[in-house]
Design a protein around this motif. Structure first.
Motif, PDB file in Angstrom:
ATOM      1  N   VAL A  19     -92.190 -23.367 114.680  1.00 21.28           N
ATOM      2  CA  VAL A  19     -93.356 -23.903 113.968  1.00 21.28           C
ATOM      3  C   VAL A  19     -92.901 -24.901 112.908  1.00 21.28           C
ATOM      4  O   VAL A  19     -93.479 -25.990 112.772  1.00 21.28           O
ATOM      5  N   ILE A  20     -91.848 -24.557 112.181  1.00 26.61           N
ATOM      6  CA  ILE A  20     -91.333 -25.451 111.146  1.00 26.61           C
ATOM      7  C   ILE A  20     -90.824 -26.751 111.754  1.00 26.61           C
ATOM      8  O   ILE A  20     -91.085 -27.845 111.248  1.00 26.61           O
ATOM      9  N   LEU A  31     -90.687 -35.701 102.853  1.00 22.84           N
ATOM     10  CA  LEU A  31     -91.227 -34.349 102.871  1.00 22.84           C
ATOM     11  C   LEU A  31     -90.397 -33.444 103.785  1.00 22.84           C
ATOM     12  O   LEU A  31     -90.098 -32.305 103.436  1.00 22.84           O
ATOM     13  N   ALA A  32     -90.003 -33.961 104.934  1.00 30.01           N
ATOM     14  CA  ALA A  32     -89.193 -33.178 105.870  1.00 30.01           C
ATOM     15  C   ALA A  32     -87.854 -32.807 105.244  1.00 30.01           C
ATOM     16  O   ALA A  32     -87.369 -31.683 105.417  1.00 30.01           O
ATOM     17  N   ARG A  33     -87.244 -33.714 104.511  1.00 27.96           N
ATOM     18  CA  ARG A  33     -85.974 -33.408 103.837  1.00 27.96           C
ATOM     19  C   ARG A  33     -86.154 -32.329 102.773  1.00 27.96           C
ATOM     20  O   ARG A  33     -85.343 -31.425 102.641  1.00 27.96           O
ATOM     21  N   GLY A  36     -86.667 -29.075 104.468  1.00 28.73           N
ATOM     22  CA  GLY A  36     -85.393 -28.638 105.038  1.00 28.73           C
ATOM     23  C   GLY A  36     -84.474 -28.033 103.993  1.00 28.73           C
ATOM     24  O   GLY A  36     -83.794 -27.029 104.250  1.00 28.73           O
ATOM     25  N   ALA A  37     -84.457 -28.617 102.812  1.00 24.22           N
ATOM     26  CA  ALA A  37     -83.635 -28.073 101.727  1.00 24.22           C
ATOM     27  C   ALA A  37     -84.130 -26.689 101.312  1.00 24.22           C
ATOM     28  O   ALA A  37     -83.332 -25.763 101.117  1.00 24.22           O
ATOM     29  N   VAL A  38     -85.439 -26.538 101.214  1.00 28.29           N
ATOM     30  CA  VAL A  38     -86.012 -25.238 100.858  1.00 28.29           C
ATOM     31  C   VAL A  38     -85.721 -24.210 101.955  1.00 28.29           C
ATOM     32  O   VAL A  38     -85.329 -23.076 101.673  1.00 28.29           O
ATOM     33  N   ARG A  41     -82.059 -23.065 101.783  1.00 23.15           N
ATOM     34  CA  ARG A  41     -81.815 -22.105 100.693  1.00 23.15           C
ATOM     35  C   ARG A  41     -82.394 -20.735 101.011  1.00 23.15           C
ATOM     36  O   ARG A  41     -81.794 -19.704 100.736  1.00 23.15           O
ATOM     37  N   LEU A  42     -83.569 -20.730 101.611  1.00 27.18           N
ATOM     38  CA  LEU A  42     -84.194 -19.468 102.000  1.00 27.18           C
ATOM     39  C   LEU A  42     -83.366 -18.761 103.070  1.00 27.18           C
ATOM     40  O   LEU A  42     -83.149 -17.555 102.998  1.00 27.18           O
ATOM     41  N   ALA A  43     -82.868 -19.513 104.041  1.00 26.67           N
ATOM     42  CA  ALA A  43     -82.035 -18.921 105.095  1.00 26.67           C
ATOM     43  C   ALA A  43     -80.741 -18.366 104.514  1.00 26.67           C
ATOM     44  O   ALA A  43     -80.280 -17.290 104.922  1.00 26.67           O
ATOM     45  N   THR A  44     -80.148 -19.069 103.562  1.00 32.41           N
ATOM     46  CA  THR A  44     -78.933 -18.579 102.921  1.00 32.41           C
ATOM     47  C   THR A  44     -79.202 -17.261 102.213  1.00 32.41           C
ATOM     48  O   THR A  44     -78.398 -16.333 102.282  1.00 32.41           O
TER      49      THR A  44
END
Length: 65
Positions: A19-20, A31-33, A36-38, A41-44
């Motif tokens: 979906v993302i 916006l995509a960048r 992607g950064a958020v 960080r969430l995945a980490t």
């Protein structure tokens, strides 16, 4: 955790990623960048043990670092 209990979690994670990625194709580059950064960080944060294992494996594969 048994394999049967882990599968739904992985399926939901995969669905969320799809979906993302679909939304990222439609978003402007800035916006995509940012998203992607958020997401990175969430995945980490959420996959800390997997990240630790991956870094240990990289250290074994590339010891000169």
């Amino acid at each position: 955790m048994t394999r049967l209990l882990r599968r739904p979690r992985h399926d939901l994670g995969y669905l969320g990623l799809r979906v993302i990625l679909a939304g990222g194709r439609l978003a402007p580059l800035a916006l995509a960048r940012g998203l992607g950064a958020v997401a990175g960080r969430l995945a980490t944060f959420l996959a800390r043990s997997d990240r630790t294992r991956a870094l240990a494996n990289l250290e074994l594969a590339f010891p000169e670092r």
